[in-house]
Design a protein around this motif. Structure first.
Motif, PDB file in Angstrom:
ATOM      1  N   ALA A  91       1.120  -1.205  -0.247  1.00 11.79           N
ATOM      2  CA  ALA A  91       0.153   0.020  -0.138  1.00 11.79           C
ATOM      3  C   ALA A  91       1.035   1.420   0.015  1.00 11.79           C
ATOM      4  CB  ALA A  91      -0.400  -0.272   1.576  1.00 11.79           C
ATOM      5  N   LYS A  92       0.153   2.255  -0.957  1.00 12.83           N
ATOM      6  CA  LYS A  92       1.564   3.239  -0.689  1.00 12.83           C
ATOM      7  C   LYS A  92       2.096   3.705   0.088  1.00 12.83           C
ATOM      8  CE  LYS A  92       2.658   6.199  -4.754  1.00 12.83           C
ATOM      9  NZ  LYS A  92       2.273   6.830  -6.345  1.00 12.83           N
ATOM     10  N   ALA A  93       0.634   4.130   1.019  1.00 13.06           N
ATOM     11  CA  ALA A  93       0.893   4.891   2.180  1.00 13.06           C
ATOM     12  C   ALA A  93       1.698   4.604   2.351  1.00 13.06           C
ATOM     13  CB  ALA A  93      -1.192   4.928   3.402  1.00 13.06           C
ATOM     14  N   GLU A  94       2.384   3.456   2.705  1.00 12.67           N
ATOM     15  CA  GLU A  94       3.087   3.013   4.328  1.00 12.67           C
ATOM     16  C   GLU A  94       4.506   3.087   3.339  1.00 12.67           C
ATOM     17  OE1 GLU A  94       0.493  -0.692   5.949  1.00 12.67           O
ATOM     18  OE2 GLU A  94       1.824  -1.374   4.033  1.00 12.67           O
ATOM     19  N   HIS A  96       4.704   5.740   1.368  1.00 12.77           N
ATOM     20  CA  HIS A  96       4.772   7.908   0.721  1.00 12.77           C
ATOM     21  C   HIS A  96       5.391   8.783   1.835  1.00 12.77           C
ATOM     22  CE1 HIS A  96       3.575  11.609  -0.576  1.00 12.77           C
ATOM     23  NE2 HIS A  96       2.892  10.337  -1.988  1.00 12.77           N
ATOM     24  N   PRO A  97       6.490   9.654   1.138  1.00  6.41           N
ATOM     25  CA  PRO A  97       7.183  10.406   2.384  1.00  6.41           C
ATOM     26  C   PRO A  97       6.578  11.458   3.187  1.00  6.41           C
ATOM     27  CG  PRO A  97       8.141  10.493  -0.064  1.00  6.41           C
ATOM     28  CD  PRO A  97       6.430   9.443  -0.620  1.00  6.41           C
ATOM     29  N   GLU A  98       5.372  11.259   1.988  1.00  3.94           N
ATOM     30  CA  GLU A  98       3.904  12.150   3.446  1.00  3.94           C
ATOM     31  C   GLU A  98       3.434  11.598   4.263  1.00  3.94           C
ATOM     32  OE1 GLU A  98       1.104  14.340   0.861  1.00  3.94           O
ATOM     33  OE2 GLU A  98       2.610  14.879  -0.231  1.00  3.94           O
ATOM     34  N   THR A  99       3.935  10.793   4.367  1.00  7.37           N
ATOM     35  CA  THR A  99       2.440   9.622   5.441  1.00  7.37           C
ATOM     36  C   THR A  99       3.197   8.087   5.869  1.00  7.37           C
ATOM     37  OG1 THR A  99       1.878   7.966   3.407  1.00  7.37           O
ATOM     38  CG2 THR A  99       0.662  10.065   3.642  1.00  7.37           C
ATOM     39  N   SER A 100       4.915   8.021   5.718  1.00  7.24           N
ATOM     40  CA  SER A 100       5.639   7.513   6.138  1.00  7.24           C
ATOM     41  C   SER A 100       7.184   7.325   6.687  1.00  7.24           C
ATOM     42  CB  SER A 100       5.859   6.564   5.274  1.00  7.24           C
ATOM     43  OG  SER A 100       6.803   6.276   4.551  1.00  7.24           O
ATOM     44  N   TRP A 101       7.919   6.121   7.246  1.00 13.22           N
ATOM     45  CA  TRP A 101       8.943   7.043   7.753  1.00 13.22           C
ATOM     46  C   TRP A 101      10.140   7.246   6.506  1.00 13.22           C
ATOM     47  CZ3 TRP A 101      12.162   3.663   4.964  1.00 13.22           C
ATOM     48  CH2 TRP A 101      11.794   2.471   4.296  1.00 13.22           C
ATOM     49  N   ARG A 160       2.908   7.509  18.219  1.00  7.76           N
ATOM     50  CA  ARG A 160       2.971   9.195  17.668  1.00  7.76           C
ATOM     51  C   ARG A 160       3.155   9.122  16.340  1.00  7.76           C
ATOM     52  NH1 ARG A 160       8.956  10.323  19.773  1.00  7.76           N
ATOM     53  NH2 ARG A 160       9.230  11.734  17.915  1.00  7.76           N
ATOM     54  N   THR A 161       2.807  10.238  16.130  1.00  9.42           N
ATOM     55  CA  THR A 161       2.268  10.439  14.188  1.00  9.42           C
ATOM     56  C   THR A 161       3.482  12.008  14.209  1.00  9.42           C
ATOM     57  OG1 THR A 161       0.133  11.855  14.577  1.00  9.42           O
ATOM     58  CG2 THR A 161       0.007   9.558  14.673  1.00  9.42           C
ATOM     59  N   ASP A 162       4.042  12.316  15.230  1.00 10.37           N
ATOM     60  CA  ASP A 162       4.858  13.424  14.410  1.00 10.37           C
ATOM     61  C   ASP A 162       5.622  13.369  13.796  1.00 10.37           C
ATOM     62  OD1 ASP A 162       5.878  12.624  17.343  1.00 10.37           O
ATOM     63  OD2 ASP A 162       7.655  13.012  16.243  1.00 10.37           O
ATOM     64  N   SER A 163       6.044  13.879  12.956  1.00  9.79           N
ATOM     65  CA  SER A 163       7.258  14.362  11.985  1.00  9.79           C
ATOM     66  C   SER A 163       8.968  13.751  12.193  1.00  9.79           C
ATOM     67  CB  SER A 163       7.775  15.532  11.013  1.00  9.79           C
ATOM     68  OG  SER A 163       8.417  16.335  12.917  1.00  9.79           O
ATOM     69  N   HIS A 172       9.357   8.785  13.380  1.00  5.61           N
ATOM     70  CA  HIS A 172       9.837   7.001  12.850  1.00  5.61           C
ATOM     71  C   HIS A 172      11.716   7.010  11.959  1.00  5.61           C
ATOM     72  CE1 HIS A 172       5.733   6.161  13.115  1.00  5.61           C
ATOM     73  NE2 HIS A 172       5.318   7.489  12.046  1.00  5.61           N
ATOM     74  N   PHE A 218      -5.588   6.815  -3.063  1.00  2.00           N
ATOM     75  CA  PHE A 218      -4.780   7.190  -2.343  1.00  2.00           C
ATOM     76  C   PHE A 218      -4.884   8.730  -2.795  1.00  2.00           C
ATOM     77  CE2 PHE A 218       0.255   7.866  -1.162  1.00  2.00           C
ATOM     78  CZ  PHE A 218       0.275   8.038  -0.454  1.00  2.00           C
ATOM     79  N   PRO A 260      -5.559   6.221   5.320  1.00  4.43           N
ATOM     80  CA  PRO A 260      -5.358   5.837   3.970  1.00  4.43           C
ATOM     81  C   PRO A 260      -6.053   5.006   3.431  1.00  4.43           C
ATOM     82  CG  PRO A 260      -2.810   5.444   4.841  1.00  4.43           C
ATOM     83  CD  PRO A 260      -3.946   5.551   5.680  1.00  4.43           C
ATOM     84  N   GLY A 271      -5.959   0.606   2.146  1.00  5.05           N
ATOM     85  CA  GLY A 271      -4.951  -0.167   2.475  1.00  5.05           C
ATOM     86  C   GLY A 271      -3.661   0.052   3.019  1.00  5.05           C
ATOM     87  N   THR A 276      -0.808   1.578   6.796  1.00  2.95           N
ATOM     88  CA  THR A 276      -0.620   2.089   7.739  1.00  2.95           C
ATOM     89  C   THR A 276      -0.324   3.234   7.803  1.00  2.95           C
ATOM     90  OG1 THR A 276      -0.139  -0.311   8.754  1.00  2.95           O
ATOM     91  CG2 THR A 276       0.605   1.676  10.071  1.00  2.95           C
ATOM     92  N   GLY A 336       1.861   6.982   9.226  1.00  2.00           N
ATOM     93  CA  GLY A 336       2.256   6.642   9.973  1.00  2.00           C
ATOM     94  C   GLY A 336       2.374   8.129  10.981  1.00  2.00           C
ATOM     95  N   HIS A 337       1.625   8.675   9.951  1.00  2.00           N
ATOM     96  CA  HIS A 337       1.452  11.106  10.713  1.00  2.00           C
ATOM     97  C   HIS A 337       0.188  10.821  10.723  1.00  2.00           C
ATOM     98  CE1 HIS A 337       5.130  10.992   9.860  1.00  2.00           C
ATOM     99  NE2 HIS A 337       5.519  11.137   8.589  1.00  2.00           N
TER     100      HIS A 337
END
Lengths: 366, 154
Positions: free
Chosen positions: A8-11, A13-18, A147-150, A153, B4, B26, B28, B30, B32-33
């Protein structure tokens, strides 16, 4: 060329992951596993799809499984099958989860991690001679949630970078300082949470000091959960055969099963639709296999038979097996025997002993 | 644009326009933010997941994201489309209940005077726009446009 493969791209993607915090991954192409043609990368997903695979062309360097669910109960073990495939293929893995947290929507009780997961990871390191790490997604002390801050991770990103760098420079992972730190933290958590477990009567009787590989680092035993029983193979098989067909058949398959005096029996439940095991059970069973049954890296090398009791009918089981659902794919590969409502089916290594998968069947079951 | 991308574009637009994103799932995976958006449901285990929950100036907005409007209006395996799902959540959880729940779950303070609305975020309106739900058009060219009840977003 370094690529980051994702489910899944969200895992990733720089805007939503580590990945934005990783020196190597922030500039690497992010690619969907659906478009992958590299055979070794694809082979890693044959049991269950990985969240992230970092690979240098066709050479997987690292797999990452990440979750922000509370770490208690089935939530971590259910993801274990993919970690096993990674270890079997000699690819280091990171399992990224919280040490403790609360549900955001129900009560405020803190849930803590299941230390069997960490013990099983260490057991995999011995069985497969591969690095299997647990990295901690930090918990916000204010909310008791993840935690979800920038910068949440940053530690994961540093660990990922250290492993990629070691791969590129040829350094052994055991010599990497961050890997050692991670392993020390795993030992701390095993000792801390293992102390809170009470013993299982069944296992205590057979293993008074605990099962060799399932003890914390002060030698305190950590037994399997109640859903996992240790039984005498012969009376158990006779009882199950008695329910379905009458007298147990003696053939190469049953002789193979009887050659192991004890069996580990895991009771699973099915989904509401009854088409297969409920999501957590196959992965959980895979973890229990590694920790409590294996004596070698292949599914043929077990101290005990691995048996799954699955309350579904043979016809539906056959249909779902042909549909190649993830849960049944895992069960059919790792178990020795699947006991259904109306049949007993050989799986895993037992299926290969001689022809035929259905060992016993109710006479009115087609 | 994938689901997405619609989700990402919408969350970014909301943040840029001083909306407070309370939680966001999002498709499908997890995130992180963001905290997970799960609203308890009395008649089913696990509760309802909502793609984005955001708040500004007394408006609590629940979003479901899809690439096309027709996908948002298509029934899922539970015979419920996104539009009906949001309507059910809002019917069974009045604003005050949602406000208290979000405070409990995420520690977010929401003013007691306000309104909760359901929104469908899509990239393409390939069907007649229904009048009983806010449609947010998330496009590459113009960013995000609110097609109806735009006053809620001003």
């Amino acid at each position: 060329m370094l690529r980051v493969w994702y489910d899944a791209k969200a895992e990733v993607h720089p805007e939503t992951s580590w990945t934005s915090l990783s020196k190597y991954c922030r500039s690497a192409p992010l690619k969907s596993l659906n478009s992958c043609t590299f055979t070794k990368v694809l082979a890693l997903n044959s049991l269950d799809r990985h969240d992230v695979i970092i690979a240098d062309d066709n050479e997987p360097i690292l797999t990452i499984e990440q979750t922000n669910t509370v770490p208690s109960g089935h939530n971590l073990p259910q993801r274990f099958a993919k970690l096993i495939r990674s270890a079997e293929m000699g690819v280091p893995s990171i399992f990224y989860f919280q040490e403790f947290s609360r549900h955001s929507y129900s009560d405020k009780t803190l849930r803590f991690l299941n230390p069997r997961v960490l013990l099983a990871q260490f057991r995999m390191e011995i069985l497969f001679d591969t690095t299997c790490l647990a990295a901690i997604w930090p918990t916000d002390p204010r909310t008791s949630s993840y935690r979800t801050d920038s910068m949440a991770h940053a530690e994961l990103a540093k660990l990922v970078d250290a492993i990629i760098k070691a791969h590129q420079t040829g350094q052994a992972l055991k010599d990497v300082a961050l890997v050692q730190k991670c392993r020390n933290n795993m030992i701390r958590m095993i000792n801390h949470y293992g102390a809170q477990y009470t013993r299982s009567n069944e296992w205590q009787e057979f293993f008074p000091s605990g099962y060799l590989w399932a003890r914390d680092y002060t030698a305190r035993p950590i037994d399997p959960p109640d859903s996992c029983r240790l039984v005498d193979t012969k009376p158990y098989l006779e009882k199950m055969w008695g329910k379905i067909e009458g007298r147990m058949r003696r053939n190469r398959k049953t002789e193979f099963l009887l050659s192991r005096p004890k069996s580990v029996v895991f009771a699973a439940t099915t989904t509401k639709s009854g088409t297969g095991p409920e999501h957590p059970y196959p992965g959980h069973l895979a973890m229990l296999d590694i920790l409590y049954a294996r004596r070698g890296p292949t599914i043929g090398e077990r101290f005990f038979n691995l048996i799954c009791e699955l309350p579904m009918h043979l016809e539906q089981y056959k249909t779902s097996t042909l549909d190649n659902t993830t849960g049944l794919r895992i069960l059919n590969e790792i178990c020795d025997l699947v006991v259904l409502d109306d049949a007993i089916v050989a799986s895993g290594i037992v299926r290969t002993v001689s022809a035929g998968a259905v060992l016993a069947q109710l006479s009115d079951a087609s | 644009m994938s689901e997405f991308d619609v989700w990402r574009r919408t969350t970014r637009w909301l943040s840029d326009n001083r909306w407070q994103i309370i939680c966001a799932n999002p498709p499908g995976g997890t995130a992180g933010h963001y905290q997970r958006c799960r609203i308890p449901r009395k008649d089913a285990r696990g509760g309802d997941e909502v793609d984005i929950t955001a708040y500004r100036n007394g408006v609590l907005a629940l979003f479901e994201c899809k690439s096309k409007l027709s996908h948002s209006l298509r029934e899922n395996a539970r015979s419920e489309c996104d539009k009906d799902k949001l309507a059910r959540i809002l019917r069974t959880n009045p604003f005050e209940q949602l406000r208290l729940f979000l405070n409990f779950a995420h520690g977010i303070e929401i003013h007691p005077q306000g309104v909760a609305i359901g929104c469908l975020a899509v990239e393409e309106c390939d069907q007649t726009v229904p009048s009983d739900i806010v449609i947010v058009l998330s496009t590459r060219v113009s960013g995000v446009d609110v097609l109806n009840r735009a006053e809620l977003f001003e």
